[in-house]
Scaffold this motif. Structure first.
Motif, PDB file in Angstrom:
ATOM      1  N   MET A   1      56.824  56.832  49.579  1.00 20.86           N
ATOM      2  CA  MET A   1      57.055  55.923  48.447  1.00 20.86           C
ATOM      3  C   MET A   1      57.039  54.475  48.928  1.00 20.86           C
ATOM      4  O   MET A   1      57.699  54.154  49.906  1.00 20.86           O
ATOM      5  N   ILE A   2      56.272  53.652  48.220  1.00 18.56           N
ATOM      6  CA  ILE A   2      56.362  52.217  48.522  1.00 18.56           C
ATOM      7  C   ILE A   2      56.648  51.438  47.237  1.00 18.56           C
ATOM      8  O   ILE A   2      56.224  51.841  46.147  1.00 18.56           O
ATOM      9  N   VAL A   3      57.407  50.370  47.388  1.00 16.84           N
ATOM     10  CA  VAL A   3      57.659  49.465  46.271  1.00 16.84           C
ATOM     11  C   VAL A   3      56.875  48.188  46.551  1.00 16.84           C
ATOM     12  O   VAL A   3      57.006  47.597  47.625  1.00 16.84           O
ATOM     13  N   VAL A   4      56.033  47.820  45.589  1.00 20.02           N
ATOM     14  CA  VAL A   4      55.225  46.602  45.725  1.00 20.02           C
ATOM     15  C   VAL A   4      55.744  45.600  44.708  1.00 20.02           C
ATOM     16  O   VAL A   4      55.804  45.899  43.517  1.00 20.02           O
ATOM     17  N   LYS A   5      56.143  44.430  45.191  1.00 16.86           N
ATOM     18  CA  LYS A   5      56.549  43.366  44.271  1.00 16.86           C
ATOM     19  C   LYS A   5      55.528  42.242  44.379  1.00 16.86           C
ATOM     20  O   LYS A   5      55.277  41.733  45.464  1.00 16.86           O
ATOM     21  N   VAL A   6      54.930  41.905  43.249  1.00 10.09           N
ATOM     22  CA  VAL A   6      53.981  40.792  43.250  1.00 10.09           C
ATOM     23  C   VAL A   6      54.602  39.665  42.451  1.00 10.09           C
ATOM     24  O   VAL A   6      55.151  39.873  41.371  1.00 10.09           O
ATOM     25  N   GLY A   7      54.546  38.468  43.010  1.00  5.84           N
ATOM     26  CA  GLY A   7      55.256  37.329  42.428  1.00  5.84           C
ATOM     27  C   GLY A   7      54.574  36.775  41.203  1.00  5.84           C
ATOM     28  O   GLY A   7      53.659  37.386  40.631  1.00  5.84           O
ATOM     29  N   GLY A   8      55.034  35.601  40.811  1.00  2.64           N
ATOM     30  CA  GLY A   8      54.503  35.000  39.595  1.00  2.64           C
ATOM     31  C   GLY A   8      54.084  33.562  39.813  1.00  2.64           C
ATOM     32  O   GLY A   8      54.031  32.767  38.885  1.00  2.64           O
ATOM     33  N   SER A   9      53.761  33.221  41.067  1.00  2.00           N
ATOM     34  CA  SER A   9      53.390  31.838  41.365  1.00  2.00           C
ATOM     35  C   SER A   9      51.888  31.640  41.189  1.00  2.00           C
ATOM     36  O   SER A   9      51.132  32.609  41.147  1.00  2.00           O
ATOM     37  N   ALA A  10      51.495  30.375  41.112  1.00  2.00           N
ATOM     38  CA  ALA A  10      50.081  30.043  40.936  1.00  2.00           C
ATOM     39  C   ALA A  10      49.264  30.590  42.103  1.00  2.00           C
ATOM     40  O   ALA A  10      49.728  30.568  43.247  1.00  2.00           O
ATOM     41  N   GLY A  11      48.078  31.095  41.808  1.00  2.00           N
ATOM     42  CA  GLY A  11      47.164  31.502  42.878  1.00  2.00           C
ATOM     43  C   GLY A  11      47.135  32.997  43.140  1.00  2.00           C
ATOM     44  O   GLY A  11      46.264  33.485  43.866  1.00  2.00           O
ATOM     45  N   ILE A  12      48.051  33.733  42.558  1.00  2.00           N
ATOM     46  CA  ILE A  12      48.073  35.187  42.797  1.00  2.00           C
ATOM     47  C   ILE A  12      46.909  35.841  42.050  1.00  2.00           C
ATOM     48  O   ILE A  12      46.651  35.529  40.888  1.00  2.00           O
ATOM     49  N   ASP A  13      46.193  36.712  42.750  1.00  2.00           N
ATOM     50  CA  ASP A  13      45.023  37.371  42.171  1.00  2.00           C
ATOM     51  C   ASP A  13      45.440  38.766  41.674  1.00  2.00           C
ATOM     52  O   ASP A  13      45.418  39.736  42.429  1.00  2.00           O
ATOM     53  N   TYR A  14      45.809  38.838  40.403  1.00  2.00           N
ATOM     54  CA  TYR A  14      46.299  40.115  39.846  1.00  2.00           C
ATOM     55  C   TYR A  14      45.183  41.161  39.788  1.00  2.00           C
ATOM     56  O   TYR A  14      45.457  42.353  39.894  1.00  2.00           O
ATOM     57  N   ASP A  15      43.934  40.693  39.611  1.00  2.00           N
ATOM     58  CA  ASP A  15      42.822  41.658  39.601  1.00  2.00           C
ATOM     59  C   ASP A  15      42.737  42.345  40.962  1.00  2.00           C
ATOM     60  O   ASP A  15      42.565  43.564  41.046  1.00  2.00           O
ATOM     61  N   ALA A  16      42.853  41.546  42.032  1.00  2.00           N
ATOM     62  CA  ALA A  16      42.768  42.114  43.387  1.00  2.00           C
ATOM     63  C   ALA A  16      43.941  43.059  43.645  1.00  2.00           C
ATOM     64  O   ALA A  16      43.761  44.155  44.201  1.00  2.00           O
ATOM     65  N   VAL A  17      45.126  42.661  43.219  1.00  2.00           N
ATOM     66  CA  VAL A  17      46.313  43.500  43.439  1.00  2.00           C
ATOM     67  C   VAL A  17      46.150  44.829  42.690  1.00  2.00           C
ATOM     68  O   VAL A  17      46.371  45.912  43.252  1.00  2.00           O
ATOM     69  N   CYS A  18      45.718  44.749  41.419  1.00  2.00           N
ATOM     70  CA  CYS A  18      45.611  45.978  40.609  1.00  2.00           C
ATOM     71  C   CYS A  18      44.505  46.894  41.133  1.00  2.00           C
ATOM     72  O   CYS A  18      44.669  48.121  41.149  1.00  2.00           O
ATOM     73  N   ALA A  19      43.382  46.312  41.572  1.00  2.00           N
ATOM     74  CA  ALA A  19      42.283  47.144  42.093  1.00  2.00           C
ATOM     75  C   ALA A  19      42.746  47.894  43.336  1.00  2.00           C
ATOM     76  O   ALA A  19      42.464  49.093  43.510  1.00  2.00           O
ATOM     77  N   ASP A  20      43.481  47.199  44.197  1.00  2.00           N
ATOM     78  CA  ASP A  20      43.970  47.812  45.433  1.00  2.00           C
ATOM     79  C   ASP A  20      44.986  48.912  45.112  1.00  2.00           C
ATOM     80  O   ASP A  20      44.934  50.021  45.676  1.00  2.00           O
ATOM     81  N   ILE A  21      45.889  48.608  44.172  1.00  2.00           N
ATOM     82  CA  ILE A  21      46.906  49.595  43.781  1.00  2.00           C
ATOM     83  C   ILE A  21      46.240  50.833  43.172  1.00  2.00           C
ATOM     84  O   ILE A  21      46.612  51.967  43.490  1.00  2.00           O
ATOM     85  N   ALA A  22      45.237  50.611  42.319  1.00  2.00           N
ATOM     86  CA  ALA A  22      44.559  51.738  41.670  1.00  2.00           C
ATOM     87  C   ALA A  22      43.922  52.650  42.722  1.00  2.00           C
ATOM     88  O   ALA A  22      44.004  53.877  42.647  1.00  2.00           O
ATOM     89  N   ARG A  23      43.322  52.026  43.726  1.00  2.00           N
ATOM     90  CA  ARG A  23      42.666  52.815  44.785  1.00  2.00           C
ATOM     91  C   ARG A  23      43.700  53.645  45.553  1.00  2.00           C
ATOM     92  O   ARG A  23      43.533  54.844  45.762  1.00  2.00           O
ATOM     93  N   LEU A  24      44.791  53.005  45.943  1.00  2.03           N
ATOM     94  CA  LEU A  24      45.837  53.712  46.700  1.00  2.03           C
ATOM     95  C   LEU A  24      46.472  54.822  45.858  1.00  2.03           C
ATOM     96  O   LEU A  24      46.732  55.917  46.348  1.00  2.03           O
ATOM     97  N   TRP A  25      46.685  54.527  44.590  1.00  2.00           N
ATOM     98  CA  TRP A  25      47.287  55.514  43.678  1.00  2.00           C
ATOM     99  C   TRP A  25      46.389  56.747  43.564  1.00  2.00           C
ATOM    100  O   TRP A  25      46.862  57.876  43.620  1.00  2.00           O
ATOM    101  N   LYS A  26      45.085  56.489  43.447  1.00  2.00           N
ATOM    102  CA  LYS A  26      44.147  57.617  43.302  1.00  2.00           C
ATOM    103  C   LYS A  26      44.030  58.420  44.599  1.00  2.00           C
ATOM    104  O   LYS A  26      43.671  59.598  44.576  1.00  2.00           O
ATOM    105  N   GLU A  27      44.357  57.751  45.712  1.00  2.08           N
ATOM    106  CA  GLU A  27      44.376  58.482  46.992  1.00  2.08           C
ATOM    107  C   GLU A  27      45.653  59.321  47.145  1.00  2.08           C
ATOM    108  O   GLU A  27      45.823  60.010  48.147  1.00  2.08           O
ATOM    109  N   GLY A  28      46.566  59.168  46.168  1.00  3.43           N
ATOM    110  CA  GLY A  28      47.777  59.987  46.198  1.00  3.43           C
ATOM    111  C   GLY A  28      49.033  59.283  46.681  1.00  3.43           C
ATOM    112  O   GLY A  28      50.064  59.930  46.874  1.00  3.43           O
TER     113      GLY A  28
END
Ligand code: ADP
Length: 267
Positions: free
Chosen positions: A1-28
């Motif tokens: 189990m991992i907990v990922v916290k993504v902040g809310g400051s300027a410059g954060i790439d939510y598309d990149a974070v979500c794509a990476d999370i989706a890939r890891l999630w699908k890997e189980g």
């Protein structure tokens, strides 16, 4: 189990974070995502004519003074725009994400602090009517239910006070409490910096490793809100979380990179 916290400051790439999370999630990978929204909240608060008010405590911690109107704007942005934006991204990527605030099912619960001591014009003042607090309890049962059902939980402040009032809580420390409650192997605190910098904002001064026993010694390098991340890391490792990583969420594969040890690793 991992907990990922993504902040809310300027410059954060939510598309990149979500794509990476989706890939890891699908890997189980089993994971829970927590997010912030401070940058967008400041913009919306300005646009609505109720600009943010930040206060500094006598010990040097900066926080948002959250009167009732600020709390409502905070909820609009964190639970609305930010949370649903992330859930939508994950749904498009084929991940059945469920977005909830800490108020829902009392996922995050803590004490309501109605007044705050703040230094203003060199004097210590007591400001009342604050809707803030600190997470003391986590309803891991609801999170486990979602995970068992195949849903990816996407969580955000506010939390519920013991009286059931919404309170603004620090997302990094809430994530630390969640990681402890879920017995997570790792907590990733992703933001718009490469990690903890010895000489902020010089990115070449990245601190790569911190021994868990010494993490509080590193508070001196953190200014403002970075202090909360260092505190959260200290709380997480003290609570049994194996590793806390301060990582960069501006591009690339932010979650995988942090899991591979890029950033500041506290262990
Ligand atoms: P988020 O909302 O993304 O979680 P915060 O704004 O709360 O992030 O905290 C990250 C910010 O902390 C950075 O953008 C940076 O401006 C600030 N900061 C202060 N001191 C440091 C430091 N020593 N190293 C890295 N960042 C720091």
């Amino acid at each position: 189990m991992i907990v990922v916290k993504v902040g809310g400051s300027a410059g954060i790439d939510y598309d990149a974070v979500c794509a990476d999370i989706a890939r890891l999630w699908k890997e189980g990978r089993r994971l829970v995502l927590v997010h912030g929204g401070s940058g967008e909240t400041n913009r919306v608060a300005e646009a609505l004519g109720h600009p943010p008010r930040f206060v500094t405590s006598p010990s040097g911690y900066t926080s948002r003074f959250t009167d009732r109107q600020t709390l409502e704007i905070f909820e609009m942005v964190y639970c609305g725009k930010m949370n649903k934006g992330i859930v939508e991204r994950l749904q498009r990527l084929g991940v059945n994400a469920v977005g909830l605030s800490g108020l829902d099912g009392r996922i995050f619960e803590g004490k309501h602090k109605d007044s705050v001591r703040a230094v203003e014009d060199g004097k210590v003042k007591i400001l009342r009517g604050d809707h803030t607090g600190t997470v003391e309890k986590v309803n891991t049962g609801l999170i486990e239910l979602l995970l068992q059902g195949g849903y990816l939980p996407v969580l955000t402040p506010p939390a519920a006070s013991y009286e059931g009032v919404a309170i603004n809580v620090d997302g990094d420390r809430a994530s630390a409490a969640l990681a402890v409650g879920l017995k997570a192997q790792a907590l990733l605190l992703l933001s718009n910096v490469p990690g903890l910098l010895r000489h902020f904002p010089d990115e070449a001064s990245l601190i790569r490793e911190i021994a868990a026993a010494n993490v509080e010694d590193y508070l001196e390098f953190a200014q403002d809100r970075m202090k909360k991340k260092v505190l959260g890391a200290a709380e997480a490792v003290a609570g049994g979380v194996g590793r806390v990583i301060f990582g960069d969420a501006r591009a690339g594969e932010p979650v995988s990179a942090a899991l591979n040890g890029q950033g500041t690793v506290v262990s």
